[in-house]
Design a protein around this motif. Structure first.
Motif, short mmCIF file in Angstrom:
data_model
loop_
_atom_site.label_atom_id
_atom_site.label_comp_id
_atom_site.label_asym_id
_atom_site.label_seq_id
_atom_site.Cartn_x
_atom_site.Cartn_y
_atom_site.Cartn_z
N UNK A 169 0.84 -1.26 -0.08
CA UNK A 169 0.05 -0.04 -0.01
C UNK A 169 0.67 1.26 -0.04
N UNK A 170 0.48 2.36 -0.70
CA UNK A 170 1.12 3.54 -0.88
C UNK A 170 0.75 4.47 0.33
N UNK A 171 1.31 4.80 1.24
CA UNK A 171 0.92 5.49 2.37
C UNK A 171 1.31 6.70 2.31
N UNK A 172 2.44 7.17 1.80
CA UNK A 172 2.95 8.72 1.94
C UNK A 172 3.46 8.84 0.23
N UNK A 173 2.93 10.25 -0.05
CA UNK A 173 3.50 10.70 -1.28
C UNK A 173 4.24 12.03 -1.22
N UNK A 174 5.23 12.30 -1.94
CA UNK A 174 5.63 13.67 -2.21
C UNK A 174 4.72 14.52 -3.01
N UNK A 175 5.25 15.73 -3.25
CA UNK A 175 4.26 16.72 -4.14
C UNK A 175 4.82 16.39 -5.59
N UNK A 176 5.47 15.77 -5.83
CA UNK A 176 5.76 15.68 -7.18
C UNK A 176 6.83 16.42 -7.86
N UNK A 177 7.54 15.94 -9.05
CA UNK A 177 8.27 16.86 -9.76
C UNK A 177 8.02 16.61 -10.98
N UNK A 178 7.85 17.63 -12.03
CA UNK A 178 7.53 17.81 -13.43
C UNK A 178 8.76 17.44 -14.42
N UNK A 179 8.52 16.65 -15.08
CA UNK A 179 9.34 16.12 -16.21
C UNK A 179 8.74 16.45 -17.58
N UNK A 180 9.34 17.15 -18.30
CA UNK A 180 8.84 17.48 -19.46
C UNK A 180 9.88 17.14 -20.86
N UNK A 181 9.10 16.13 -21.85
CA UNK A 181 10.13 15.86 -22.74
C UNK A 181 9.56 16.32 -24.04
N UNK A 182 10.38 17.24 -24.52
CA UNK A 182 9.86 17.90 -25.64
C UNK A 182 11.08 18.46 -26.58
N UNK A 183 11.11 18.51 -27.98
CA UNK A 183 11.93 19.04 -28.77
C UNK A 183 11.68 20.52 -28.84
#
Length: 118
Positions: free
Chosen positions: A104-118
């Motif tokens: 079970x996933x009990x704690x999460x971070x706020x996240x970091x954005x990864x953008x793949x683009x040319x």
């Protein structure tokens, strides 16, 4: 207080690499499995990878051979090395703590954005 703080996201061209980090605090880091989960634009959550307490690693088929998860117990940090990045890897990447033995996933971070683009 349990805290998971991700960093390392950014804009990268297809074929490039990034390394994400997740700094953990407020719990005994070595006692938990840790995971990365992502959510692409307009998509649901997708499990990416996890690492066990003793070190074995597991990956989603979509990233197998391109991504590598690791952990530094001394630094209370889990990493996600991402190579050969594709446009479809664009997502917010979350660091997640897993309970044992349920996964079970009990704690999460706020996240970091990864953008793949040319």
């Amino acid at each position: 207080e349990v805290q998971l703080v991700e960093s390392g996201g950014g804009l990268v061209q297809p074929g490039g690499s990034l390394r994400l980090s997740c700094a953990a605090s407020g719990f005994t880091f070595s006692g938990y499995r840790m995971s990365w989960v992502r959510q692409g634009p307009g998509k649901g959550l997708e499990w990416v990878s996890f690492i066990t307490r003793s070190g074995p690693t597991y990956y989603a088929d979509s990233v197998k051979g391109r991504f590598a998860i690791s952990r530094d117990i001394a630094k209370n940090t889990v990493y996600l090395q991402m190579n050969s990045l594709k446009i479809e890897d664009t997502a917010v990447y979350y660091c997640v703590r897993l309970l044992y033995p349920s996964y079970a996933m009990d704690y999460w971070g706020k996240g970091t954005l990864v953008t793949i683009s040319s």
